[in-house]
Design a protein around this motif. Structure first.
Motif, PDB file in Angstrom:
ATOM      1  N   THR A   4     -20.472  -7.559  -8.854  1.00  0.00           N
ATOM      2  CA  THR A   4     -19.208  -7.725  -8.140  1.00  0.00           C
ATOM      3  C   THR A   4     -18.145  -6.928  -8.874  1.00  0.00           C
ATOM      4  OG1 THR A   4     -19.794  -9.932  -7.343  1.00  0.00           O
ATOM      5  CG2 THR A   4     -17.451  -9.371  -7.430  1.00  0.00           C
ATOM      6  N   ILE A   5     -17.470  -6.037  -8.157  1.00  0.00           N
ATOM      7  CA  ILE A   5     -16.412  -5.229  -8.763  1.00  0.00           C
ATOM      8  C   ILE A   5     -15.085  -5.645  -8.145  1.00  0.00           C
ATOM      9  CG2 ILE A   5     -15.543  -2.916  -9.189  1.00  0.00           C
ATOM     10  CD1 ILE A   5     -18.364  -1.857  -8.891  1.00  0.00           C
ATOM     11  N   HIS A   6     -14.144  -5.956  -9.001  1.00  0.00           N
ATOM     12  CA  HIS A   6     -12.831  -6.446  -8.564  1.00  0.00           C
ATOM     13  C   HIS A   6     -11.759  -5.463  -9.039  1.00  0.00           C
ATOM     14  CE1 HIS A   6      -9.379  -9.550  -9.126  1.00  0.00           C
ATOM     15  NE2 HIS A   6      -9.293  -8.968  -7.952  1.00  0.00           N
ATOM     16  N   PHE A   7     -11.180  -4.722  -8.108  1.00  0.00           N
ATOM     17  CA  PHE A   7     -10.041  -3.856  -8.400  1.00  0.00           C
ATOM     18  C   PHE A   7      -8.767  -4.646  -8.104  1.00  0.00           C
ATOM     19  CE2 PHE A   7     -13.496  -1.137  -6.853  1.00  0.00           C
ATOM     20  CZ  PHE A   7     -13.622  -0.218  -7.888  1.00  0.00           C
ATOM     21  N   TYR A   8      -7.784  -4.560  -8.988  1.00  0.00           N
ATOM     22  CA  TYR A   8      -6.557  -5.326  -8.741  1.00  0.00           C
ATOM     23  C   TYR A   8      -5.372  -4.717  -9.470  1.00  0.00           C
ATOM     24  CZ  TYR A   8      -7.133  -7.456 -13.409  1.00  0.00           C
ATOM     25  OH  TYR A   8      -7.268  -7.669 -14.764  1.00  0.00           O
ATOM     26  N   ASP A   9      -4.199  -5.040  -8.979  1.00  0.00           N
ATOM     27  CA  ASP A   9      -2.961  -4.629  -9.639  1.00  0.00           C
ATOM     28  C   ASP A   9      -1.844  -5.545  -9.163  1.00  0.00           C
ATOM     29  OD1 ASP A   9      -1.724  -2.851 -11.537  1.00  0.00           O
ATOM     30  OD2 ASP A   9      -0.588  -2.020  -9.868  1.00  0.00           O
ATOM     31  N   SER A  10      -0.718  -5.474  -9.836  1.00  0.00           N
ATOM     32  CA  SER A  10       0.391  -6.357  -9.529  1.00  0.00           C
ATOM     33  C   SER A  10       1.699  -5.706  -9.934  1.00  0.00           C
ATOM     34  CB  SER A  10       0.210  -7.689 -10.270  1.00  0.00           C
ATOM     35  OG  SER A  10       1.220  -8.610  -9.923  1.00  0.00           O
ATOM     36  N   ILE A  89     -11.342  -4.405 -12.779  1.00  0.00           N
ATOM     37  CA  ILE A  89     -10.824  -3.076 -13.112  1.00  0.00           C
ATOM     38  C   ILE A  89      -9.364  -2.976 -12.699  1.00  0.00           C
ATOM     39  CG2 ILE A  89     -11.116  -0.589 -12.779  1.00  0.00           C
ATOM     40  CD1 ILE A  89     -14.007  -1.047 -12.085  1.00  0.00           C
ATOM     41  N   GLY A  90      -8.532  -2.502 -13.623  1.00  0.00           N
ATOM     42  CA  GLY A  90      -7.118  -2.361 -13.327  1.00  0.00           C
ATOM     43  C   GLY A  90      -6.489  -1.210 -14.089  1.00  0.00           C
ATOM     44  N   ILE A  91      -5.195  -1.040 -13.886  1.00  0.00           N
ATOM     45  CA  ILE A  91      -4.406  -0.010 -14.572  1.00  0.00           C
ATOM     46  C   ILE A  91      -3.434  -0.735 -15.492  1.00  0.00           C
ATOM     47  CG2 ILE A  91      -2.780   1.894 -14.267  1.00  0.00           C
ATOM     48  CD1 ILE A  91      -3.940   2.294 -11.464  1.00  0.00           C
ATOM     49  N   ASN A 160       2.327   6.699  -7.830  1.00  0.00           N
ATOM     50  CA  ASN A 160       2.989   7.749  -7.053  1.00  0.00           C
ATOM     51  C   ASN A 160       2.034   8.896  -6.736  1.00  0.00           C
ATOM     52  OD1 ASN A 160       5.476   6.451  -6.948  1.00  0.00           O
ATOM     53  ND2 ASN A 160       6.216   7.386  -8.840  1.00  0.00           N
ATOM     54  N   GLN A 161       1.112   9.190  -7.669  1.00  0.00           N
ATOM     55  CA  GLN A 161       0.150  10.272  -7.468  1.00  0.00           C
ATOM     56  C   GLN A 161      -0.951   9.875  -6.486  1.00  0.00           C
ATOM     57  OE1 GLN A 161       0.160  13.559  -8.919  1.00  0.00           O
ATOM     58  NE2 GLN A 161       2.270  12.874  -9.207  1.00  0.00           N
ATOM     59  N   MET A 162      -1.283   8.600  -6.435  1.00  0.00           N
ATOM     60  CA  MET A 162      -2.365   8.106  -5.584  1.00  0.00           C
ATOM     61  C   MET A 162      -1.859   6.942  -4.742  1.00  0.00           C
ATOM     62  SD  MET A 162      -5.435   8.126  -8.421  1.00  0.00           S
ATOM     63  CE  MET A 162      -5.854   9.629  -9.320  1.00  0.00           C
ATOM     64  N   PRO A 163      -0.936   7.223  -3.818  1.00  0.00           N
ATOM     65  CA  PRO A 163      -0.294   6.123  -3.065  1.00  0.00           C
ATOM     66  C   PRO A 163      -1.224   5.493  -2.031  1.00  0.00           C
ATOM     67  CG  PRO A 163       0.448   8.250  -2.241  1.00  0.00           C
ATOM     68  CD  PRO A 163      -0.405   8.536  -3.446  1.00  0.00           C
ATOM     69  N   ARG A 169      -6.233  -0.329  -4.037  1.00  0.00           N
ATOM     70  CA  ARG A 169      -6.875   0.894  -3.551  1.00  0.00           C
ATOM     71  C   ARG A 169      -6.548   2.075  -4.466  1.00  0.00           C
ATOM     72  NH1 ARG A 169     -10.729   0.342   0.662  1.00  0.00           N
ATOM     73  NH2 ARG A 169     -10.227  -1.625   1.729  1.00  0.00           N
ATOM     74  N   THR A 170      -5.350   2.067  -5.039  1.00  0.00           N
ATOM     75  CA  THR A 170      -4.993   3.090  -6.029  1.00  0.00           C
ATOM     76  C   THR A 170      -5.890   2.972  -7.253  1.00  0.00           C
ATOM     77  OG1 THR A 170      -2.682   3.166  -5.297  1.00  0.00           O
ATOM     78  CG2 THR A 170      -3.144   3.922  -7.539  1.00  0.00           C
ATOM     79  N   VAL A 171      -6.123   1.742  -7.697  1.00  0.00           N
ATOM     80  CA  VAL A 171      -7.009   1.520  -8.845  1.00  0.00           C
ATOM     81  C   VAL A 171      -8.403   2.058  -8.537  1.00  0.00           C
ATOM     82  CG1 VAL A 171      -8.050  -0.218 -10.353  1.00  0.00           C
ATOM     83  CG2 VAL A 171      -5.704  -0.527  -9.541  1.00  0.00           C
ATOM     84  N   LYS A 172      -8.888   1.777  -7.348  1.00  0.00           N
ATOM     85  CA  LYS A 172     -10.225   2.239  -6.956  1.00  0.00           C
ATOM     86  C   LYS A 172     -10.294   3.759  -6.928  1.00  0.00           C
ATOM     87  CE  LYS A 172     -13.747   1.717  -3.319  1.00  0.00           C
ATOM     88  NZ  LYS A 172     -13.894   3.158  -3.010  1.00  0.00           N
ATOM     89  N   GLU A 173      -9.257   4.406  -6.390  1.00  0.00           N
ATOM     90  CA  GLU A 173      -9.245   5.868  -6.330  1.00  0.00           C
ATOM     91  C   GLU A 173      -9.251   6.472  -7.735  1.00  0.00           C
ATOM     92  OE1 GLU A 173      -6.527   9.651  -4.798  1.00  0.00           O
ATOM     93  OE2 GLU A 173      -6.148   7.653  -3.973  1.00  0.00           O
ATOM     94  N   LEU A 174      -8.448   5.911  -8.637  1.00  0.00           N
ATOM     95  CA  LEU A 174      -8.435   6.426 -10.007  1.00  0.00           C
ATOM     96  C   LEU A 174      -9.791   6.224 -10.675  1.00  0.00           C
ATOM     97  CD1 LEU A 174      -7.004   7.664 -12.419  1.00  0.00           C
ATOM     98  CD2 LEU A 174      -6.141   5.392 -13.019  1.00  0.00           C
TER      99      LEU A 174
END
Length: 468
Positions: A4-10, A89-91, A160-163, A169-174
């Motif tokens: 299970t992969i969990h991408f998240y940000d806040s 996974i996060g930034i 801003n680079q990956m809006p 979804r930005t986390v996933k793209e990075l």
């Protein structure tokens, strides 16, 4: 079985113990299924922040007056972060974001660990990984993030680079970009994405130093590592006696002569508390923050030269420590707990200790119970923090249960948190600022919501004082 992969940000305002999350985006990938979750979190009554700072941050357009409560978010977040065996996974999710999430869960009486990670959980911080790649293999960096940039600036730049509509979804793209550009380092980071895996790489056995001869020097990297560049070469020599996964490591690029001569008699004076203290070779490393860790084989001759690392000096210093059991024993008696709870208010005592099993069972029952019955439950808790945190949670979630006097006291508490120690001139200046922002639709809704919250909270306090 697929993981299970969990991408998240806040997004968040204020400081971790005073402020709060105001948005949360999550994306779960599990066995071919995709689950999106997005939430806006309205400001709780006792939040503390600077209205002027909202204008300078990334929350100026977030409507902080609508959405769900912090407590409602915490119940959903519990399900997400308690998922067995998940990779989160996060930034910056092992830096400032981790602190905000921990304090929010703590305020809401979560049964997730206060100071460590849930059993079996794995975390990957893409900011830490980017820093490691930029240091070790800059030619394969997916994105350029200068080391001198702060964590919040890096987060804003990436978004801003990956809006995307969802920051998850930005986390996933990075993450996908890093995997494509530097697959080996990405795979290594994922493989060593838990405290147990990092500890084993360093030679620890079940998180402890069993034999100095088994300790292995490693390249470490993290945004909050106490070095001038956020990375270095270290050897573990001790562990914190109270906090799980806190390891005392020796900076193998530092001068160790004074430390060795001390023979552990006053080892605390050699523990680094600021990155600039390069004369203090002992660094407290929190493996719960999941630093990037790698064997020294990752440092070929050209890389070591470029990073200013002398392999000969590192080897000599590591050799000097192999029989220093006096230092190891001395470090086993040093705990960060002595500095953890300087504030007597339970809101700030996240790192006091983990709850006892009996209290965890009580909290599980509380979350299944109507708020009208919470006060009777928390009165039986063994940990005094739960009583105060629980009473404040009742006041946030069910203010209708309060009597008139208790409600006035709660309003006064909320206003005092918001105003803090500001003098009258500062209070008046903030009031003028908030009146200007709140009265005009020309300003973004986040700024207006923050200004109205400040005005409403302080005005209720003044009315309560006048009528008390």
């Amino acid at each position: 079985m697929q993981p299970t992969i969990h991408f998240y940000d806040s997004q968040f305002i204020g400081a971790p113990a005073y402020g709060q999350l105001v948005s949360f985006d999550s994306l779960i990938l599990a066995a071919g299924d995709v689950a999106d979750y997005q939430a806006k979190i309205y400001l709780r009554p006792d939040v503390s922040f600077s209205p002027q700072a909202v204008e300078q941050g990334d929350c100026f357009a977030v409507d902080m007056a609508s959405g769900i409560s912090e407590y409602q978010w915490s119940r959903k977040a519990f399900d997400l972060f308690a998922t067995p065996g998940a990779l989160h996974i996060g930034i910056g999710n092992t830096g400032a974001l981790d602190s905000f999430i921990r304090f929010a869960q703590y305020r809401c009486l979560s049964t997730l660990p206060n100071t460590s990670l849930p059993s079996g959980a794995h975390y990957l911080d893409l900011l830490t990984l980017c820093r490691a790649i930029n240091a070790l293999r800059p030619e394969s960096a997916a994105i350029s993030l200068p080391n001198e940039w702060g964590e919040l600036r890096k987060r804003e730049y990436i978004c801003n680079q990956m809006p995307h509509e969802s920051r998850a979804r930005t986390v996933k793209e990075l993450a996908s970009s890093i995997m494509a550009a530097s697959p080996k380092l990405m795979a290594h980071a994922i493989k060593h994405s838990s405290p147990a895996k990092i500890g084993a790489l360093c030679g620890l056995v079940h998180g402890q130093v069993e034999s100095l001869s088994e300790m292995r020097p490693v390249f470490l990297c993290h945004e909050q590592l106490l070095t001038d560049r956020g990375y270095g070469v270290f050897l573990p020599l001790g562990t914190d006696p109270q906090y799980q996964n806190i390891v005392y490591m020796i900076d193998l690029q530092a001068d160790l002569s004074a430390l060795i001569a001390d023979r552990g008699s006053s080892v605390s004076r050699f523990i680094r508390t600021e990155p600039s203290q390069q004369d203090r070779p002992v660094v407290r490393v929190n493996l719960n923050r999941i630093p990037f860790a790698s064997p020294l084989g990752v440092l070929d001759r050209a890389t070591a030269m470029r990073l200013g690392i002398d392999p000969g000096e590192v080897k000599r210093n590591a050799g000097l420590l192999l029989d220093k059991t006096d230092l190891c024993l001395a470090l086993l008696e040093v705990s960060g707990a002595s500095d953890a709870n300087l504030n007597g208010d339970p809101d700030f005592q996240l790192f006091g200790a983990e709850y006892l099993q009996t209290d965890l069972a009580l909290l599980q029952q509380l979350h299944r119970t109507d708020p009208s019955k919470w006060e009777a439950l928390i009165s039986t808790a063994q940990d005094a923090r739960i009583t105060t945190l629980g009473l404040r949670l009742i006041r946030r979630c069910a203010p209708a249960l309060l009597g008139e006097n208790d409600l006035k006291l709660w309003h006064a508490h909320c206003a005092s948190r918001l105003i803090g120690r500001a003098d009258l001139s500062r209070i008046n200046a903030t009031k003028d600022y908030c009146n200007t922002i709140a009265s005009s639709t020309a300003y973004p809704q986040g700024m207006r919501a923050a200004a109205r919250h400040w005005l409403h909270t302080t005005e209720i306090r003044n009315e309560s004082r006048n009528n008390f």
